[in-house]
Design a protein around this motif. Structure first.
Motif, PDB file in Angstrom:
ATOM      1  N   TYR A  20      -2.445  -9.366   6.739  1.00 39.70           N
ATOM      2  CA  TYR A  20      -2.010  -8.090   6.679  1.00 39.70           C
ATOM      3  C   TYR A  20      -0.554  -7.890   7.291  1.00 39.70           C
ATOM      4  N   TRP A  21       0.480  -7.269   6.865  1.00 39.19           N
ATOM      5  CA  TRP A  21       1.755  -7.352   7.536  1.00 39.19           C
ATOM      6  C   TRP A  21       2.219  -6.015   7.447  1.00 39.19           C
ATOM      7  N   VAL A  22       3.162  -5.543   8.202  1.00 39.21           N
ATOM      8  CA  VAL A  22       3.778  -4.355   8.363  1.00 39.21           C
ATOM      9  C   VAL A  22       4.858  -4.367   7.103  1.00 39.21           C
ATOM     10  N   ASN A  23       4.902  -3.309   6.355  1.00 40.34           N
ATOM     11  CA  ASN A  23       5.773  -3.310   5.237  1.00 40.34           C
ATOM     12  C   ASN A  23       7.123  -2.516   6.064  1.00 40.34           C
ATOM     13  N   LEU A  24       8.146  -3.511   5.691  1.00 39.65           N
ATOM     14  CA  LEU A  24       9.612  -3.111   6.339  1.00 39.65           C
ATOM     15  C   LEU A  24      10.501  -2.182   5.586  1.00 39.65           C
ATOM     16  N   GLN A  25       9.955  -1.902   4.275  1.00 40.90           N
ATOM     17  CA  GLN A  25      10.964  -1.219   3.336  1.00 40.90           C
ATOM     18  C   GLN A  25      10.056  -0.217   2.304  1.00 40.90           C
ATOM     19  N   LEU A  66       0.790  -1.168   0.015  1.00 41.15           N
ATOM     20  CA  LEU A  66      -0.035  -0.161   0.056  1.00 41.15           C
ATOM     21  C   LEU A  66       0.903   1.196   0.074  1.00 41.15           C
ATOM     22  N   SER A  67       0.392   2.311  -0.591  1.00 42.74           N
ATOM     23  CA  SER A  67       1.095   3.570  -0.746  1.00 42.74           C
ATOM     24  C   SER A  67       0.787   4.485   0.440  1.00 42.74           C
ATOM     25  N   THR A  68      -0.405   4.374   1.015  1.00 41.46           N
ATOM     26  CA  THR A  68      -0.854   5.347   1.965  1.00 41.46           C
ATOM     27  C   THR A  68      -0.616   4.893   3.374  1.00 41.46           C
ATOM     28  N   ALA A  69       0.008   3.733   3.593  1.00 45.62           N
ATOM     29  CA  ALA A  69       0.453   3.121   5.044  1.00 45.62           C
ATOM     30  C   ALA A  69       1.513   2.272   4.765  1.00 45.62           C
ATOM     31  N   PRO A  70       2.200   1.989   5.764  1.00 46.10           N
ATOM     32  CA  PRO A  70       3.324   0.972   5.884  1.00 46.10           C
ATOM     33  C   PRO A  70       2.658  -0.551   5.805  1.00 46.10           C
ATOM     34  N   VAL A  71       1.967  -0.902   4.960  1.00 43.77           N
ATOM     35  CA  VAL A  71       1.421  -2.025   5.037  1.00 43.77           C
ATOM     36  C   VAL A  71       1.477  -3.178   3.771  1.00 43.77           C
ATOM     37  N   ILE A  72       1.758  -4.357   3.969  1.00 40.85           N
ATOM     38  CA  ILE A  72       1.791  -5.239   2.867  1.00 40.85           C
ATOM     39  C   ILE A  72       0.408  -6.176   3.074  1.00 40.85           C
ATOM     40  N   VAL A  73      -0.237  -6.581   2.015  1.00 38.30           N
ATOM     41  CA  VAL A  73      -1.358  -7.323   1.906  1.00 38.30           C
ATOM     42  C   VAL A  73      -0.977  -8.651   1.081  1.00 38.30           C
ATOM     43  N   ARG A  74      -1.274  -9.561   1.887  1.00 45.43           N
ATOM     44  CA  ARG A  74      -1.097 -10.779   1.074  1.00 45.43           C
ATOM     45  C   ARG A  74      -2.414 -11.652   0.980  1.00 45.43           C
ATOM     46  N   ILE A  75      -2.453 -12.166  -0.231  1.00 42.72           N
ATOM     47  CA  ILE A  75      -3.659 -12.843  -0.707  1.00 42.72           C
ATOM     48  C   ILE A  75      -3.361 -14.261  -1.270  1.00 42.72           C
ATOM     49  N   ALA A  76      -3.346 -15.389  -0.638  1.00 43.82           N
ATOM     50  CA  ALA A  76      -3.131 -16.595  -0.879  1.00 43.82           C
ATOM     51  C   ALA A  76      -3.775 -17.331  -2.152  1.00 43.82           C
TER      52      ALA A  76
END
Length: 308
Positions: free
Chosen positions: A107-112, A51-61
Protein backbone atom coordinates in the motif's frame (compact mmCIF):
# COMPACT_ATOMS: atom_id res chain seq x y z
CA UNK A 1 1.78 -10.94 7.39
CA UNK A 2 0.21 -13.77 5.36
CA UNK A 3 -3.37 -14.59 4.48
CA UNK A 4 -3.89 -17.81 2.50
CA UNK A 5 -6.88 -16.32 0.71
CA UNK A 6 -8.34 -19.80 0.39
CA UNK A 7 -7.57 -23.47 1.02
CA UNK A 8 -3.95 -24.05 2.04
CA UNK A 9 -1.88 -25.20 -0.92
CA UNK A 10 -4.52 -24.12 -3.46
CA UNK A 11 -3.30 -23.17 -6.90
CA UNK A 12 -2.80 -19.42 -7.38
CA UNK A 13 -5.15 -18.07 -10.04
CA UNK A 14 -3.80 -16.77 -13.33
CA UNK A 15 -2.88 -13.09 -13.08
CA UNK A 16 -5.74 -11.31 -14.81
CA UNK A 17 -7.82 -8.21 -14.16
CA UNK A 18 -10.48 -10.45 -12.63
CA UNK A 19 -8.14 -12.37 -10.30
CA UNK A 20 -6.29 -9.20 -9.30
CA UNK A 21 -9.63 -7.56 -8.53
CA UNK A 22 -10.50 -10.40 -6.16
CA UNK A 23 -7.20 -9.88 -4.31
CA UNK A 24 -7.85 -6.13 -4.21
CA UNK A 25 -11.21 -6.64 -2.51
CA UNK A 26 -9.65 -8.68 0.29
CA UNK A 27 -6.62 -6.36 0.51
CA UNK A 28 -8.84 -3.31 1.03
CA UNK A 29 -11.01 -5.12 3.56
CA UNK A 30 -7.99 -6.26 5.60
CA UNK A 31 -6.55 -2.72 5.65
CA UNK A 32 -9.85 -0.99 6.40
CA UNK A 33 -9.88 0.81 3.04
CA UNK A 34 -12.95 1.62 0.95
CA UNK A 35 -12.86 -0.20 -2.41
CA UNK A 36 -15.59 1.88 -4.07
CA UNK A 37 -14.48 3.46 -7.35
CA UNK A 38 -11.00 1.87 -7.38
CA UNK A 39 -9.32 2.29 -10.78
CA UNK A 40 -6.88 -0.16 -12.38
CA UNK A 41 -3.97 1.93 -13.67
CA UNK A 42 -1.69 -0.85 -14.88
CA UNK A 43 -1.61 -4.63 -15.23
CA UNK A 44 1.94 -5.82 -15.86
CA UNK A 45 4.56 -6.90 -13.35
CA UNK A 46 2.08 -5.49 -10.84
CA UNK A 47 -1.61 -4.72 -10.83
CA UNK A 48 -1.68 -1.08 -9.74
CA UNK A 49 -4.94 0.32 -8.38
CA UNK A 50 -5.78 3.89 -7.40
CA UNK A 51 -8.45 4.23 -4.73
CA UNK A 52 -10.98 7.02 -5.14
CA UNK A 53 -11.97 7.39 -1.50
CA UNK A 54 -8.45 7.90 -0.09
CA UNK A 55 -5.04 8.95 -1.50
CA UNK A 56 -3.83 5.35 -1.71
CA UNK A 57 -2.26 3.13 -4.37
CA UNK A 58 -2.55 -0.64 -3.94
CA UNK A 59 0.04 -2.77 -5.77
CA UNK A 60 -0.43 -6.49 -6.30
CA UNK A 61 2.64 -8.35 -7.56
CA UNK A 62 2.36 -10.78 -10.48
CA UNK A 63 5.29 -12.81 -9.15
CA UNK A 64 4.00 -15.11 -6.40
CA UNK A 65 7.53 -15.30 -4.97
CA UNK A 66 7.90 -11.53 -4.57
CA UNK A 67 7.53 -11.35 -0.78
CA UNK A 68 11.22 -10.82 0.00
CA UNK A 69 11.56 -8.29 -2.82
CA UNK A 70 8.56 -6.31 -1.62
CA UNK A 71 9.73 -6.42 2.00
CA UNK A 72 12.93 -4.83 0.73
CA UNK A 73 11.00 -2.25 -1.33
CA UNK A 74 9.02 -1.19 1.75
CA UNK A 75 12.28 -0.94 3.70
CA UNK A 76 13.88 1.14 0.96
CA UNK A 77 10.89 3.51 0.90
CA UNK A 78 11.08 4.04 4.65
CA UNK A 79 14.84 4.62 4.50
CA UNK A 80 14.54 7.12 1.61
CA UNK A 81 11.94 9.01 3.62
CA UNK A 82 14.48 9.43 6.45
CA UNK A 83 16.90 10.84 3.85
CA UNK A 84 14.24 13.28 2.55
CA UNK A 85 14.79 11.76 -0.88
CA UNK A 86 11.87 12.39 -3.27
CA UNK A 87 10.49 8.87 -3.65
CA UNK A 88 7.12 7.19 -3.29
CA UNK A 89 6.06 6.64 0.33
CA UNK A 90 4.43 3.59 1.88
CA UNK A 91 1.16 3.96 3.73
CA UNK A 92 2.35 4.28 7.31
CA UNK A 93 -0.53 2.83 9.33
CA UNK A 94 -0.89 -0.48 7.48
CA UNK A 95 1.08 -3.66 8.15
CA UNK A 96 2.80 -4.65 4.92
CA UNK A 97 3.61 -6.38 2.71
CA UNK A 98 0.75 -8.83 3.04
CA UNK A 99 0.15 -12.04 1.07
CA UNK A 100 -3.44 -12.50 -0.08
CA UNK A 101 -4.60 -15.24 -2.41
CA UNK A 102 -0.96 -16.12 -3.07
CA UNK A 103 -0.17 -12.57 -4.22
CA UNK A 104 2.03 -10.02 -2.47
CA UNK A 105 0.23 -6.74 -1.76
CA UNK A 106 1.65 -3.36 -0.74
CA UNK A 107 0.00 0.00 0.00
CA UNK A 108 1.45 3.34 -1.10
CA UNK A 109 0.61 7.03 -0.80
CA UNK A 110 -1.01 8.32 -3.99
CA UNK A 111 1.08 11.25 -5.25
CA UNK A 112 -1.25 12.64 -7.90
CA UNK A 113 -4.83 12.93 -9.10
CA UNK A 114 -3.95 12.43 -12.77
CA UNK A 115 -0.87 10.65 -14.13
CA UNK A 116 1.86 13.12 -15.06
CA UNK A 117 5.47 12.12 -15.67
CA UNK A 118 8.42 14.33 -14.82
CA UNK A 119 11.26 15.23 -17.24
CA UNK A 120 14.44 13.38 -18.15
CA UNK A 121 16.66 16.05 -16.62
CA UNK A 122 14.79 15.57 -13.33
CA UNK A 123 15.30 11.82 -13.58
CA UNK A 124 19.04 12.44 -14.05
CA UNK A 125 19.12 14.71 -11.00
CA UNK A 126 17.42 12.09 -8.83
CA UNK A 127 19.69 9.31 -10.06
CA UNK A 128 22.78 11.40 -9.40
CA UNK A 129 21.51 12.06 -5.86
CA UNK A 130 20.58 8.41 -5.34
CA UNK A 131 23.99 7.22 -6.51
CA UNK A 132 25.65 9.38 -3.85
CA UNK A 133 23.68 7.73 -1.05
CA UNK A 134 25.08 4.89 1.01
CA UNK A 135 22.36 2.48 1.98
CA UNK A 136 22.20 1.03 5.50
CA UNK A 137 23.45 -2.56 5.75
CA UNK A 138 20.17 -3.49 7.44
CA UNK A 139 18.38 -3.29 4.08
CA UNK A 140 20.29 -6.35 2.86
CA UNK A 141 20.58 -5.10 -0.71
CA UNK A 142 21.17 -7.97 -3.17
CA UNK A 143 23.68 -7.89 -6.01
CA UNK A 144 21.96 -7.31 -9.34
CA UNK A 145 22.26 -10.38 -11.58
CA UNK A 146 20.61 -9.63 -14.93
CA UNK A 147 20.97 -13.16 -16.20
CA UNK A 148 19.21 -14.66 -13.20
CA UNK A 149 16.25 -12.60 -14.42
CA UNK A 150 16.83 -13.56 -18.06
CA UNK A 151 16.96 -17.32 -17.40
CA UNK A 152 14.03 -17.07 -15.01
CA UNK A 153 11.95 -15.29 -17.64
CA UNK A 154 12.86 -17.86 -20.27
CA UNK A 155 11.69 -20.68 -18.00
CA UNK A 156 8.29 -19.08 -17.50
CA UNK A 157 7.58 -18.09 -21.11
CA UNK A 158 4.20 -19.46 -22.16
CA UNK A 159 2.62 -19.77 -25.59
CA UNK A 160 5.92 -19.17 -27.44
CA UNK A 161 6.95 -21.18 -30.49
CA UNK A 162 9.81 -23.64 -30.16
CA UNK A 163 11.77 -21.69 -32.78
CA UNK A 164 11.42 -18.42 -30.84
CA UNK A 165 12.29 -20.09 -27.55
CA UNK A 166 15.43 -21.66 -29.04
CA UNK A 167 16.48 -18.35 -30.58
CA UNK A 168 15.98 -16.46 -27.33
CA UNK A 169 17.92 -19.04 -25.35
CA UNK A 170 20.82 -18.83 -27.82
CA UNK A 171 20.67 -15.04 -27.74
CA UNK A 172 20.77 -15.08 -23.94
CA UNK A 173 23.82 -17.34 -23.98
CA UNK A 174 25.69 -15.06 -26.38
CA UNK A 175 24.83 -11.93 -24.38
CA UNK A 176 25.79 -13.61 -21.11
CA UNK A 177 29.31 -14.09 -22.49
CA UNK A 178 29.44 -10.51 -23.82
CA UNK A 179 28.23 -9.13 -20.47
CA UNK A 180 30.88 -11.04 -18.54
CA UNK A 181 33.56 -9.22 -20.57
CA UNK A 182 32.27 -5.69 -19.93
CA UNK A 183 34.62 -3.21 -18.25
CA UNK A 184 32.34 -0.93 -16.24
CA UNK A 185 33.67 2.56 -15.54
CA UNK A 186 31.14 4.06 -13.12
CA UNK A 187 31.31 3.24 -9.39
CA UNK A 188 29.60 0.09 -8.15
CA UNK A 189 26.80 0.71 -5.67
CA UNK A 190 23.11 1.32 -5.11
CA UNK A 191 20.87 1.44 -8.20
CA UNK A 192 17.14 1.86 -8.78
CA UNK A 193 17.20 -1.04 -11.22
CA UNK A 194 14.41 0.13 -13.53
CA UNK A 195 15.25 3.80 -14.02
CA UNK A 196 13.24 5.23 -16.89
CA UNK A 197 10.86 8.09 -17.61
CA UNK A 198 7.98 5.76 -16.67
CA UNK A 199 9.17 5.61 -13.07
CA UNK A 200 9.38 9.31 -12.26
CA UNK A 201 6.12 11.11 -11.54
CA UNK A 202 5.14 14.70 -10.87
CA UNK A 203 3.52 15.01 -7.44
CA UNK A 204 0.62 17.30 -6.61
CA UNK A 205 3.14 19.87 -5.34
CA UNK A 206 5.08 19.77 -8.62
CA UNK A 207 8.01 17.75 -7.28
CA UNK A 208 9.62 14.99 -9.36
CA UNK A 209 9.37 11.73 -7.41
CA UNK A 210 10.95 8.31 -8.05
CA UNK A 211 8.56 5.35 -7.91
CA UNK A 212 8.66 1.53 -8.24
CA UNK A 213 11.36 0.68 -5.72
CA UNK A 214 11.18 -3.10 -6.22
CA UNK A 215 14.42 -3.34 -8.20
CA UNK A 216 16.81 -1.60 -5.80
CA UNK A 217 20.09 -3.49 -5.75
CA UNK A 218 23.88 -3.15 -5.80
CA UNK A 219 25.35 -3.02 -9.30
CA UNK A 220 27.39 -0.92 -11.74
CA UNK A 221 25.61 2.44 -12.06
CA UNK A 222 25.53 2.04 -15.85
CA UNK A 223 22.37 -0.02 -15.32
CA UNK A 224 20.45 3.08 -14.23
CA UNK A 225 21.44 4.95 -17.40
CA UNK A 226 20.97 2.32 -20.09
CA UNK A 227 17.20 2.54 -20.51
CA UNK A 228 17.23 6.26 -21.22
CA UNK A 229 20.02 5.82 -23.78
CA UNK A 230 18.26 2.84 -25.34
CA UNK A 231 14.92 4.62 -25.51
CA UNK A 232 16.60 7.50 -27.34
CA UNK A 233 19.12 5.75 -29.57
CA UNK A 234 17.21 2.64 -30.70
CA UNK A 235 13.53 3.24 -30.07
CA UNK A 236 13.23 6.97 -30.72
CA UNK A 237 11.06 7.42 -27.61
CA UNK A 238 13.12 10.44 -26.49
CA UNK A 239 14.29 13.38 -28.57
CA UNK A 240 17.93 14.34 -28.88
CA UNK A 241 17.28 17.45 -26.78
CA UNK A 242 15.69 15.38 -24.02
CA UNK A 243 18.55 12.89 -24.02
CA UNK A 244 21.19 15.63 -23.98
CA UNK A 245 19.46 17.22 -20.97
CA UNK A 246 19.66 13.87 -19.18
CA UNK A 247 23.38 13.54 -19.96
CA UNK A 248 24.10 17.13 -18.91
CA UNK A 249 22.35 16.76 -15.56
CA UNK A 250 23.82 13.36 -14.70
CA UNK A 251 27.30 14.20 -16.00
CA UNK A 252 28.03 11.07 -18.04
CA UNK A 253 27.00 9.92 -21.53
CA UNK A 254 26.64 6.15 -21.49
CA UNK A 255 26.66 6.03 -25.29
CA UNK A 256 30.31 7.12 -25.26
CA UNK A 257 31.25 4.04 -23.23
CA UNK A 258 32.43 1.09 -25.43
CA UNK A 259 30.28 -1.36 -23.48
CA UNK A 260 27.02 0.46 -24.23
CA UNK A 261 25.90 -1.68 -27.22
CA UNK A 262 26.26 -4.94 -25.28
CA UNK A 263 24.52 -3.55 -22.19
CA UNK A 264 21.73 -2.18 -24.39
CA UNK A 265 21.35 -5.61 -26.01
CA UNK A 266 20.93 -7.22 -22.58
CA UNK A 267 18.36 -4.65 -21.44
CA UNK A 268 16.51 -4.99 -24.73
CA UNK A 269 16.31 -8.76 -24.26
CA UNK A 270 15.05 -8.35 -20.70
CA UNK A 271 12.32 -5.99 -21.90
CA UNK A 272 11.29 -8.44 -24.62
CA UNK A 273 11.16 -11.42 -22.26
CA UNK A 274 9.08 -9.40 -19.77
CA UNK A 275 6.57 -8.81 -22.55
CA UNK A 276 6.68 -12.48 -23.56
CA UNK A 277 5.49 -13.50 -20.11
CA UNK A 278 2.21 -11.68 -20.83
CA UNK A 279 1.83 -12.90 -24.42
CA UNK A 280 -0.46 -15.84 -23.63
CA UNK A 281 -2.97 -13.60 -21.82
CA UNK A 282 -2.91 -10.44 -23.94
CA UNK A 283 -3.18 -10.29 -27.72
CA UNK A 284 -1.52 -6.87 -27.84
CA UNK A 285 1.44 -8.14 -25.83
CA UNK A 286 1.72 -11.23 -28.04
CA UNK A 287 1.79 -9.07 -31.18
CA UNK A 288 4.46 -6.77 -29.77
CA UNK A 289 6.52 -9.70 -28.48
CA UNK A 290 6.48 -11.31 -31.93
CA UNK A 291 7.56 -8.04 -33.55
CA UNK A 292 10.44 -7.59 -31.12
CA UNK A 293 11.73 -11.16 -31.49
CA UNK A 294 11.62 -10.81 -35.28
CA UNK A 295 13.53 -7.52 -35.22
CA UNK A 296 16.19 -8.89 -32.86
CA UNK A 297 16.58 -12.05 -34.99
CA UNK A 298 16.84 -10.14 -38.25
CA UNK A 299 18.75 -7.12 -36.97
CA UNK A 300 15.81 -4.89 -37.89
CA UNK A 301 14.98 -1.38 -36.76
CA UNK A 302 13.52 -0.98 -33.28
CA UNK A 303 11.74 2.24 -34.23
CA UNK A 304 8.39 0.46 -34.48
CA UNK A 305 8.57 -0.96 -30.95
CA UNK A 306 5.75 0.25 -28.74
CA UNK A 307 6.18 1.18 -25.05
CA UNK A 308 4.32 -0.91 -22.46
Amino acid sequence: MVSDGGESGARVAEFTEESAGAVLREACASAGLDLAGAELLRLGSNAVYRLSTAPVIVRIARDTGALEEMQRAVGVARWLETEDFPATRVLGDVEQPVVIGGRVVTYWVNLQDEVEYARLDELADLLKWLHWLEEPKSLGMPYFDPFAKVWGSLRTLDGVSDADRTFLEERAGELNKAYSRLDFVLPFGLIHGDASIGNILRSRTGQAVLIDLDGFALAPREWDLVQTALFYERFGWHTRTEYESFVHHYGFDLMNWPGYPALADVRELMMTLWLGQQASAKAKSAEEFSRRVGDIRQGGSRRNWQPF
